[in-house]
Design a protein around this motif. Structure first.
Motif, PDB file in Angstrom:
ATOM      1  N   GLN A   8     -17.536  -7.093   6.112  1.00 57.14           N
ATOM      2  CA  GLN A   8     -16.345  -6.085   5.824  1.00 57.14           C
ATOM      3  C   GLN A   8     -15.425  -6.737   4.820  1.00 57.14           C
ATOM      4  O   GLN A   8     -14.932  -6.313   3.984  1.00 57.14           O
ATOM      5  CB  GLN A   8     -15.580  -5.830   7.103  1.00 57.14           C
ATOM      6  CG  GLN A   8     -14.413  -4.785   6.828  1.00 57.14           C
ATOM      7  CD  GLN A   8     -13.880  -4.196   8.125  1.00 57.14           C
ATOM      8  OE1 GLN A   8     -14.426  -3.481   8.967  1.00 57.14           O
ATOM      9  NE2 GLN A   8     -12.670  -5.171   8.602  1.00 57.14           N
ATOM     10  N   ASP A  59     -11.368  -9.827  16.824  1.00 57.82           N
ATOM     11  CA  ASP A  59     -10.683  -8.709  16.655  1.00 57.82           C
ATOM     12  C   ASP A  59     -10.980  -7.690  17.480  1.00 57.82           C
ATOM     13  O   ASP A  59     -10.255  -7.458  18.518  1.00 57.82           O
ATOM     14  CB  ASP A  59     -10.828  -8.349  15.031  1.00 57.82           C
ATOM     15  CG  ASP A  59     -10.238  -7.110  14.557  1.00 57.82           C
ATOM     16  OD1 ASP A  59      -9.396  -6.663  15.309  1.00 57.82           O
ATOM     17  OD2 ASP A  59     -10.427  -6.524  13.573  1.00 57.82           O
ATOM     18  N   LYS A  64      -2.894  -7.447  16.217  1.00 56.82           N
ATOM     19  CA  LYS A  64      -2.512  -6.023  15.593  1.00 56.82           C
ATOM     20  C   LYS A  64      -2.023  -5.257  16.544  1.00 56.82           C
ATOM     21  O   LYS A  64      -2.374  -4.806  17.649  1.00 56.82           O
ATOM     22  CB  LYS A  64      -3.929  -5.215  15.045  1.00 56.82           C
ATOM     23  CG  LYS A  64      -4.854  -6.120  14.255  1.00 56.82           C
ATOM     24  CD  LYS A  64      -5.960  -5.422  14.153  1.00 56.82           C
ATOM     25  CE  LYS A  64      -7.053  -5.470  12.771  1.00 56.82           C
ATOM     26  NZ  LYS A  64      -8.141  -5.143  12.853  1.00 56.82           N
ATOM     27  N   ASP A  90     -14.818 -11.639   7.679  1.00 59.29           N
ATOM     28  CA  ASP A  90     -14.834 -10.634   8.451  1.00 59.29           C
ATOM     29  C   ASP A  90     -15.900  -9.966   8.536  1.00 59.29           C
ATOM     30  O   ASP A  90     -16.268  -8.959   7.719  1.00 59.29           O
ATOM     31  CB  ASP A  90     -13.517  -9.569   8.570  1.00 59.29           C
ATOM     32  CG  ASP A  90     -13.360  -8.900   9.671  1.00 59.29           C
ATOM     33  OD1 ASP A  90     -14.412  -8.799  10.628  1.00 59.29           O
ATOM     34  OD2 ASP A  90     -12.600  -7.960   9.903  1.00 59.29           O
ATOM     35  N   ALA A  95     -10.056   1.640  10.643  1.00 57.62           N
ATOM     36  CA  ALA A  95     -11.356   2.397  10.308  1.00 57.62           C
ATOM     37  C   ALA A  95     -12.454   1.704  11.175  1.00 57.62           C
ATOM     38  O   ALA A  95     -13.315   2.513  11.665  1.00 57.62           O
ATOM     39  CB  ALA A  95     -11.680   2.439   8.768  1.00 57.62           C
ATOM     40  N   SER A  96     -12.448   0.481  11.207  1.00 62.38           N
ATOM     41  CA  SER A  96     -13.476  -0.223  12.180  1.00 62.38           C
ATOM     42  C   SER A  96     -12.795  -0.470  13.212  1.00 62.38           C
ATOM     43  O   SER A  96     -12.514  -1.673  13.499  1.00 62.38           O
ATOM     44  CB  SER A  96     -14.151  -1.303  11.209  1.00 62.38           C
ATOM     45  OG  SER A  96     -13.359  -2.448  10.983  1.00 62.38           O
ATOM     46  N   LYS A 111      -2.846 -11.742   7.739  1.00 61.39           N
ATOM     47  CA  LYS A 111      -3.910 -11.080   7.118  1.00 61.39           C
ATOM     48  C   LYS A 111      -3.505  -9.639   6.770  1.00 61.39           C
ATOM     49  O   LYS A 111      -3.274  -9.030   7.757  1.00 61.39           O
ATOM     50  CB  LYS A 111      -5.319 -11.141   7.930  1.00 61.39           C
ATOM     51  CG  LYS A 111      -6.588 -10.263   7.544  1.00 61.39           C
ATOM     52  CD  LYS A 111      -7.626 -10.218   8.718  1.00 61.39           C
ATOM     53  CE  LYS A 111      -8.648  -9.333   8.259  1.00 61.39           C
ATOM     54  NZ  LYS A 111      -9.409  -8.928   9.127  1.00 61.39           N
ATOM     55  N   GLU A 150     -14.390 -13.954  11.280  1.00 60.86           N
ATOM     56  CA  GLU A 150     -13.927 -12.992  12.418  1.00 60.86           C
ATOM     57  C   GLU A 150     -15.094 -12.185  12.701  1.00 60.86           C
ATOM     58  O   GLU A 150     -15.975 -11.620  12.033  1.00 60.86           O
ATOM     59  CB  GLU A 150     -12.694 -12.023  11.561  1.00 60.86           C
ATOM     60  CG  GLU A 150     -12.240 -11.015  12.463  1.00 60.86           C
ATOM     61  CD  GLU A 150     -11.117 -10.356  11.576  1.00 60.86           C
ATOM     62  OE1 GLU A 150     -10.331 -11.093  10.633  1.00 60.86           O
ATOM     63  OE2 GLU A 150     -10.966  -9.279  11.786  1.00 60.86           O
ATOM     64  N   HIS A 189     -14.929  -0.022   4.751  1.00 58.81           N
ATOM     65  CA  HIS A 189     -13.901   0.133   4.047  1.00 58.81           C
ATOM     66  C   HIS A 189     -14.591   0.321   2.677  1.00 58.81           C
ATOM     67  O   HIS A 189     -13.520   0.650   1.769  1.00 58.81           O
ATOM     68  CB  HIS A 189     -12.978  -1.189   4.027  1.00 58.81           C
ATOM     69  CG  HIS A 189     -12.293  -1.335   5.286  1.00 58.81           C
ATOM     70  ND1 HIS A 189     -11.820  -2.580   5.830  1.00 58.81           N
ATOM     71  CD2 HIS A 189     -12.447  -0.534   6.515  1.00 58.81           C
ATOM     72  CE1 HIS A 189     -11.356  -2.612   6.802  1.00 58.81           C
ATOM     73  NE2 HIS A 189     -11.643  -1.383   7.186  1.00 58.81           N
ATOM     74  N   ARG A 204      -3.762  -3.287   8.960  1.00 59.32           N
ATOM     75  CA  ARG A 204      -5.063  -2.430   9.192  1.00 59.32           C
ATOM     76  C   ARG A 204      -5.463  -1.802   7.967  1.00 59.32           C
ATOM     77  O   ARG A 204      -4.937  -2.071   6.828  1.00 59.32           O
ATOM     78  CB  ARG A 204      -4.809  -1.133  10.258  1.00 59.32           C
ATOM     79  CG  ARG A 204      -4.168  -1.352  11.383  1.00 59.32           C
ATOM     80  CD  ARG A 204      -4.721  -2.335  12.267  1.00 59.32           C
ATOM     81  NE  ARG A 204      -6.304  -1.825  12.440  1.00 59.32           N
ATOM     82  CZ  ARG A 204      -6.941  -1.664  13.703  1.00 59.32           C
ATOM     83  NH1 ARG A 204      -6.167  -1.412  14.727  1.00 59.32           N
ATOM     84  NH2 ARG A 204      -8.113  -1.164  13.963  1.00 59.32           N
ATOM     85  N   SER A 205      -6.579  -1.424   8.057  1.00 62.20           N
ATOM     86  CA  SER A 205      -7.284  -0.807   6.618  1.00 62.20           C
ATOM     87  C   SER A 205      -6.329   0.365   6.238  1.00 62.20           C
ATOM     88  O   SER A 205      -6.230   0.650   5.069  1.00 62.20           O
ATOM     89  CB  SER A 205      -8.605  -0.446   6.815  1.00 62.20           C
ATOM     90  OG  SER A 205      -8.982   0.371   7.886  1.00 62.20           O
TER      91      SER A 205
HETATM   92  P1  PGA Z   1      -9.483  -1.925  10.606  1.00 62.60           P
HETATM   93  O1  PGA Z   1     -10.385  -3.216   9.777  1.00 62.60           O
HETATM   94  O2  PGA Z   1      -8.026  -1.858  10.263  1.00 62.60           O
HETATM   95  O3  PGA Z   1     -10.341  -0.752   9.731  1.00 62.60           O
HETATM   96  O4  PGA Z   1      -9.950  -1.965  11.968  1.00 62.60           O
HETATM   97  C1  PGA Z   1      -9.291  -4.205   9.761  1.00 62.60           C
HETATM   98  C2  PGA Z   1     -10.186  -5.703  10.270  1.00 62.60           C
HETATM   99  O5  PGA Z   1     -11.492  -5.380  10.710  1.00 62.60           O
HETATM  100  O6  PGA Z   1      -9.583  -6.438  10.530  1.00 62.60           O
END
Ligand code: PGA
Ligand code: ZN
Length: 420
Positions: A156, A305, A328, A235, A45-46, A379, A278, A148, A357-358
């Motif tokens: 976050q 990230d 990721k 983060d 999401a971010s 994580k 992070e 989130h 991921r979120s």
């Molecule tokens: P995201 O967030 O999966 O929404 O990008 C996870 C993170 O920032 O580590």
């Protein structure tokens, strides 16, 4: 040697109730099916602007069942590098936007699962070969904010790292205690608004710093010593906060220059037992990231990230920014590119953390990647919601398969014993 006999894509649903791509790869010797592997694409999401791009899920599934299937039929499933090269060539774009990162990562991971299944090994063992392995140190979210939790807090993730735990399972035991204590503290003060996307408590704090003080309180309430047994990882996801050259903290109704942001973070590092931060600055704020790394990089993990988006090239060009990279797979698209980033991080002296991921599912591939590749940190989000617990529980199964407590567990090596 097993060959790919079939590749199938289907539309399934993730932890936010959004559609995503599942891929299934069937392999055999000759024409007889022998084994299969399956994987599901997660979603952020971010997201960083440099990430591989997801496309419409129906379209992505069509690609899996069409051109990708055709390109991979009869390929040697053990040759992950060749499979991933083929997918990259077939896509032909810089950001995987033709076939879709969601289609590509699902197929890439499903191939690895199928290869491991054909070899009759769990994926972690298949990836590790004969190398000794260990369980990773978890970073586990206690409060969720930012993108989130619709900005409940600007930061976050407020995460727990059980730096004094002696094993993966012990770290989870301690986390369960702290997670519950943190929830109880919020409920008592009428500050509990539910759980955020990754399962952490959705807090109603008055300031971002309150989250740090609360987490220290929760660690103590649970009977642990902050900074000795349990520490904090943050983060900031600061790309989300930067507008017009300033970092906006909406909760506190103020905005900070990069210098002010750095001063605030350095003060927090003095006042709280923080071992990891992070994305403390935005993905394009190179000068601030370098300055902060210079000021604090010898004391704390500074994790890129959005800043690195799992790109080997970006990591090689870091020029002193950050000292840790988040890995990721869907951020870059294929397993081979994720592995290349991990290999580069070791070569360059960077630490690394495998991350979910979120938007997640029951897919537990990332736990196998962390163990199999020897990445010492993981994580996954919080300590609730089954898309998260599935991963922690998979780690427990692997720990058991490896003979449990005698295993070397890297927490104390990574973080030492810090004073409170
Ligand atoms: P995201 O967030 O999966 O929404 O990008 C996870 C993170 O920032 O580590
Ligand atoms: Zn992040």
């Amino acid at each position: 040697m097993a060959k790919i006999l079939n590749v199938r894509g289907r539309r399934v649903w993730d932890s936010r109730g959004r559609a995503t791509v599942e891929a299934e790869v069937i392999v055999g010797r000759g024409a007889t099916p022998l084994a299969s592997g399956r994987a599901i694409a997660p979603a952020g999401a971010s997201t960083g602007s440099g990430e591989a791009k997801n496309i419409d899920v129906r379209k992505a599934v069509e690609h899996v069942n069409g051109v990708m299937r055709k390109a991979l039929l009869t390929a040697r499933v053990e040759d992950q590098a060749a499979i991933d090269r083929k997918l990259i060539e077939l896509d032909g774009t810089r950001d995987k936007s033709r076939l879709g990162a969601n289609a590509i990562v699902a197929v890439s991971l499903a191939c690895a699962h199928a290869a491991a299944a054909a070899a009759k090994k769990p994926l972690w063992r298949y990836l590790a070969g004969n190398k000794p392995v260990a369980l990773p140190v978890p970073q586990i979210q206690i409060y969720g904010g930012g993108a989130h939790a619709r900005g409940s807090v600007d930061l976050q993730d407020y995460m727990l790292v059980c730096i004094g735990a002696g094993s993966f399972s012990e770290a989870l035991e301690w986390t369960a205690e702290v997670y519950r204590a943190a929830g109880a503290r919020l409920a008592k003060r009428n500050r509990l608004a539910g759980v955020a996307d990754e399962g952490g408590w959705w807090p109603a704090f008055k300031s971002n710093e309150e989250g740090l003080a609360e987490l220290v309180g929760a660690i103590s309430d649970a009977g642990f010593e902050p900074g000795r047994d349990c520490a904090i990882a943050l983060d900031v996801a600061a790309t989300q906060l930067l507008r017009g050259g300033r970092y906006h903290l909406s909760l506190e109704n103020r905005s900070l220059s990069a210098e002010q942001m750095q001063a605030m973070l350095l003060r927090w590092l003095e006042a709280y037992p923080i071992v990891s931060i992070e994305d403390p600055f935005a993905e394009n704020d190179v000068a601030a990231m370098k300055a902060f790394t210079k000021a604090a990089g010898d004391k704390v993990q500074i994790v890129g990230d959005d800043y690195f988006v799992t790109s080997e090239q970006k990591l090689r060009a870091a020029g002193g920014a950050c000292n840790t990279v988040l890995l990721k797979p869907n951020q870059v698209g294929t397993l081979s590119e994720t592995l290349a980033c991990w290999n580069a991080s070791r070569e360059l002296g960077y630490r690394a953390i495998v991350s979910a991921r979120s938007g997640e599912t029951e897919d537990v591939s990332i736990v196998h990647l962390a163990v199999g590749w020897g990445v010492p940190q993981l994580k996954v989000g919080s300590f609730s919601r089954s898309e998260r617990m599935a991963k922690w529980n998979e780690g427990l199964r692997i720990e058991e398969a490896l003979g449990g407590k005698q295993l070397i567990y890297p927490a104390r090596r990574l973080f030492g014993r810090r004073k409170s």
